[in-house]
Enzyme design. Structure first.
Site, PDB file in Angstrom:
ATOM      1  N   GLU A 156       0.885  -1.155   0.000  1.00 57.79           N
ATOM      2  CA  GLU A 156       0.000   0.000   0.000  1.00 57.79           C
ATOM      3  C   GLU A 156       0.927   1.209   0.000  1.00 57.79           C
ATOM      4  O   GLU A 156       1.600   1.480   0.998  1.00 57.79           O
ATOM      5  CB  GLU A 156      -0.867  -0.038   1.258  1.00 57.79           C
ATOM      6  CG  GLU A 156      -1.890   1.049   1.343  1.00 57.79           C
ATOM      7  CD  GLU A 156      -2.750   0.884   2.587  1.00 57.79           C
ATOM      8  OE1 GLU A 156      -3.862   0.329   2.468  1.00 57.79           O
ATOM      9  OE2 GLU A 156      -2.278   1.289   3.668  1.00 57.79           O
TER      10      GLU A 156
ATOM     11  N   GLN B 128      -2.008  16.736  -6.984  1.00 54.18           N
ATOM     12  CA  GLN B 128      -1.328  16.479  -8.254  1.00 54.18           C
ATOM     13  C   GLN B 128      -0.296  15.385  -8.042  1.00 54.18           C
ATOM     14  O   GLN B 128       0.396  15.361  -7.029  1.00 54.18           O
ATOM     15  CB  GLN B 128      -0.641  17.775  -8.716  1.00 54.18           C
ATOM     16  CG  GLN B 128       0.028  17.699 -10.057  1.00 54.18           C
ATOM     17  CD  GLN B 128       0.519  19.090 -10.498  1.00 54.18           C
ATOM     18  OE1 GLN B 128      -0.176  20.084 -10.369  1.00 54.18           O
ATOM     19  NE2 GLN B 128       1.728  19.131 -11.017  1.00 54.18           N
TER      20      GLN B 128
ATOM     21  N   ASN C 271       3.064  13.576  -9.994  1.00 51.08           N
ATOM     22  CA  ASN C 271       4.043  13.803 -11.057  1.00 51.08           C
ATOM     23  C   ASN C 271       4.975  12.599 -11.169  1.00 51.08           C
ATOM     24  O   ASN C 271       5.172  11.876 -10.187  1.00 51.08           O
ATOM     25  CB  ASN C 271       4.875  15.057 -10.761  1.00 51.08           C
ATOM     26  CG  ASN C 271       4.030  16.302 -10.661  1.00 51.08           C
ATOM     27  OD1 ASN C 271       3.144  16.525 -11.469  1.00 51.08           O
ATOM     28  ND2 ASN C 271       4.281  17.104  -9.646  1.00 51.08           N
TER      29      ASN C 271
ATOM     30  N   ARG D  96      18.369  17.087  -9.845  1.00 48.93           N
ATOM     31  CA  ARG D  96      17.226  17.986  -9.997  1.00 48.93           C
ATOM     32  C   ARG D  96      17.009  18.687  -8.662  1.00 48.93           C
ATOM     33  O   ARG D  96      16.813  18.052  -7.645  1.00 48.93           O
ATOM     34  CB  ARG D  96      15.980  17.211 -10.410  1.00 48.93           C
ATOM     35  CG  ARG D  96      16.083  16.581 -11.794  1.00 48.93           C
ATOM     36  CD  ARG D  96      14.753  15.935 -12.184  1.00 48.93           C
ATOM     37  NE  ARG D  96      14.842  15.212 -13.417  1.00 48.93           N
ATOM     38  CZ  ARG D  96      14.530  15.722 -14.615  1.00 48.93           C
ATOM     39  NH1 ARG D  96      14.120  16.963 -14.730  1.00 48.93           N
ATOM     40  NH2 ARG D  96      14.633  14.977 -15.697  1.00 48.93           N
TER      41      ARG D  96
ATOM     42  N   HIS E  33      14.372  22.656  -5.471  1.00 44.03           N
ATOM     43  CA  HIS E  33      13.171  23.371  -5.908  1.00 44.03           C
ATOM     44  C   HIS E  33      12.150  23.504  -4.785  1.00 44.03           C
ATOM     45  O   HIS E  33      12.074  22.656  -3.906  1.00 44.03           O
ATOM     46  CB  HIS E  33      12.488  22.625  -7.060  1.00 44.03           C
ATOM     47  CG  HIS E  33      13.365  22.387  -8.232  1.00 44.03           C
ATOM     48  ND1 HIS E  33      13.195  21.304  -9.061  1.00 44.03           N
ATOM     49  CD2 HIS E  33      14.421  23.070  -8.730  1.00 44.03           C
ATOM     50  CE1 HIS E  33      14.109  21.337 -10.022  1.00 44.03           C
ATOM     51  NE2 HIS E  33      14.866  22.389  -9.835  1.00 44.03           N
TER      52      HIS E  33
ATOM     53  N   LYS F 233       5.469  17.712  -0.552  1.00 48.22           N
ATOM     54  CA  LYS F 233       5.665  16.628  -1.519  1.00 48.22           C
ATOM     55  C   LYS F 233       5.863  15.307  -0.783  1.00 48.22           C
ATOM     56  O   LYS F 233       6.597  15.239   0.200  1.00 48.22           O
ATOM     57  CB  LYS F 233       6.919  16.878  -2.371  1.00 48.22           C
ATOM     58  CG  LYS F 233       6.835  18.098  -3.251  1.00 48.22           C
ATOM     59  CD  LYS F 233       8.140  18.314  -4.014  1.00 48.22           C
ATOM     60  CE  LYS F 233       8.074  19.554  -4.873  1.00 48.22           C
ATOM     61  NZ  LYS F 233       9.359  19.822  -5.541  1.00 48.22           N
TER      62      LYS F 233
ATOM     63  N   HIS G 252      13.536  20.926  -2.169  1.00 46.98           N
ATOM     64  CA  HIS G 252      13.695  19.504  -2.452  1.00 46.98           C
ATOM     65  C   HIS G 252      14.567  19.304  -3.680  1.00 46.98           C
ATOM     66  O   HIS G 252      14.481  20.067  -4.642  1.00 46.98           O
ATOM     67  CB  HIS G 252      12.319  18.861  -2.692  1.00 46.98           C
ATOM     68  CG  HIS G 252      12.407  17.470  -3.196  1.00 46.98           C
ATOM     69  ND1 HIS G 252      12.148  17.144  -4.517  1.00 46.98           N
ATOM     70  CD2 HIS G 252      12.773  16.331  -2.579  1.00 46.98           C
ATOM     71  CE1 HIS G 252      12.337  15.845  -4.668  1.00 46.98           C
ATOM     72  NE2 HIS G 252      12.709  15.326  -3.509  1.00 46.98           N
TER      73      HIS G 252
ATOM     74  N   TYR H 164       6.001  11.667  -7.384  1.00 43.36           N
ATOM     75  CA  TYR H 164       5.695  12.481  -6.216  1.00 43.36           C
ATOM     76  C   TYR H 164       4.309  13.085  -6.291  1.00 43.36           C
ATOM     77  O   TYR H 164       3.807  13.432  -7.335  1.00 43.36           O
ATOM     78  CB  TYR H 164       6.752  13.553  -5.964  1.00 43.36           C
ATOM     79  CG  TYR H 164       7.062  14.507  -7.087  1.00 43.36           C
ATOM     80  CD1 TYR H 164       6.618  15.823  -7.032  1.00 43.36           C
ATOM     81  CD2 TYR H 164       7.827  14.108  -8.169  1.00 43.36           C
ATOM     82  CE1 TYR H 164       6.926  16.719  -8.049  1.00 43.36           C
ATOM     83  CE2 TYR H 164       8.142  14.994  -9.183  1.00 43.36           C
ATOM     84  CZ  TYR H 164       7.682  16.297  -9.111  1.00 43.36           C
ATOM     85  OH  TYR H 164       7.984  17.180 -10.117  1.00 43.36           O
TER      86      TYR H 164
ATOM     87  N   GLU I  67       7.387  29.508  -8.226  1.00 41.91           N
ATOM     88  CA  GLU I  67       8.505  28.576  -8.137  1.00 41.91           C
ATOM     89  C   GLU I  67       9.801  29.317  -7.829  1.00 41.91           C
ATOM     90  O   GLU I  67       9.997  30.471  -8.206  1.00 41.91           O
ATOM     91  CB  GLU I  67       8.634  27.735  -9.407  1.00 41.91           C
ATOM     92  CG  GLU I  67       9.111  28.458 -10.622  1.00 41.91           C
ATOM     93  CD  GLU I  67       9.225  27.541 -11.840  1.00 41.91           C
ATOM     94  OE1 GLU I  67       9.181  26.311 -11.696  1.00 41.91           O
ATOM     95  OE2 GLU I  67       9.358  28.070 -12.940  1.00 41.91           O
TER      96      GLU I  67
ATOM     97  N   ASP J  89      18.679  25.051 -12.883  1.00 40.87           N
ATOM     98  CA  ASP J  89      19.340  24.630 -11.648  1.00 40.87           C
ATOM     99  C   ASP J  89      20.775  25.149 -11.577  1.00 40.87           C
ATOM    100  O   ASP J  89      21.252  25.514 -10.507  1.00 40.87           O
ATOM    101  CB  ASP J  89      19.314  23.115 -11.513  1.00 40.87           C
ATOM    102  CG  ASP J  89      17.902  22.590 -11.263  1.00 40.87           C
ATOM    103  OD1 ASP J  89      17.009  23.397 -10.930  1.00 40.87           O
ATOM    104  OD2 ASP J  89      17.692  21.376 -11.412  1.00 40.87           O
TER     105      ASP J  89
END
Length: 188
Positions: free
Chosen positions: A28, A47, A49, A59, A62, A72, A119, A132, A143, A171
């Site tokens: 689960e 949402q 992603n 990455r 952010h 997240k 993150h 995520y 952002e 980045d």
């Protein structure tokens, strides 16, 4: 599910119970009641992603600022990453501190990164599928980012042989913490 606080207590490692046998496994991956109980409040995700990245891709770091700050819940479906959360809440006891956790298809760990934290992740495997859930929709006007290698943060990225990561232009141009837009006290 087991929820374990990290050195930044608001950031939680989530470990689902995995049931496996010769056929494969079942788990689960999310349970609203268990998650809400662990974080001490109702959290609504709006949402989901999915990204795929190659070895050495970094990455981050952010985040989104209010009024669209995002929490997240992140996990890896294929491969492995070193996942990082950084406290960007001015006045917080953890401000400017980071935690890093390896997330992989083998350990099935997830990480909860609440609003107020940046993150990022570094891909450790040949490639990684990163999934995520977010608590607010993507809002480009909100952002922001912090430079992944800011000496003030001193994040211990596990870069193979000191090799430079592969970054996006955004980045690579991110500001250092001292120049970044941050969360004001109570704003997250």
């Amino acid at each position: 599910m087991r929820f374990t606080p990290t050195a930044l207590p608001e950031v939680l490692i989530v470990e689902p119970q995995v049931h496996g046998d010769a056929r494969g496994f079942f788990m689960e991956s999310f349970n609203q009641r268990a998650f809400d109980a662990a974080v001490g409040r109702h959290v609504e995700f709006v949402q989901d992603n999915h990204s795929r990245s190659l070895r050495g891709v970094l990455r981050g770091l952010h985040y989104q600022l209010p009024p669209h700050a995002q929490g997240k819940l992140v996990r890896v479906a294929r491969g492995a990453v070193f996942d990082v959360a950084v406290d960007l809440r001015r006045g917080s006891p953890g401000f400017g501190r980071w935690v890093g956790v390896e997330l992989s298809e083998d350990n099935q760990r997830q990480l909860w990164i609440p609003p107020g934290f940046a993150h990022g992740f570094l891909v450790l495997s040949e490639s990684a599928d990163f999934l995520y859930k977010t608590t607010d929709y993507y809002a480009p006007e909100c952002e922001a980012s912090v430079r992944w290698d800011d000496p003030a943060l001193a994040i211990g990225w596990p870069l193979a042989g000191g090799q430079a990561p592969t970054l996006s232009g955004r980045d690579a141009a991110a500001p250092v913490l001292a120049q970044a837009r941050l969360f004001d006290p109570g704003e997250h």
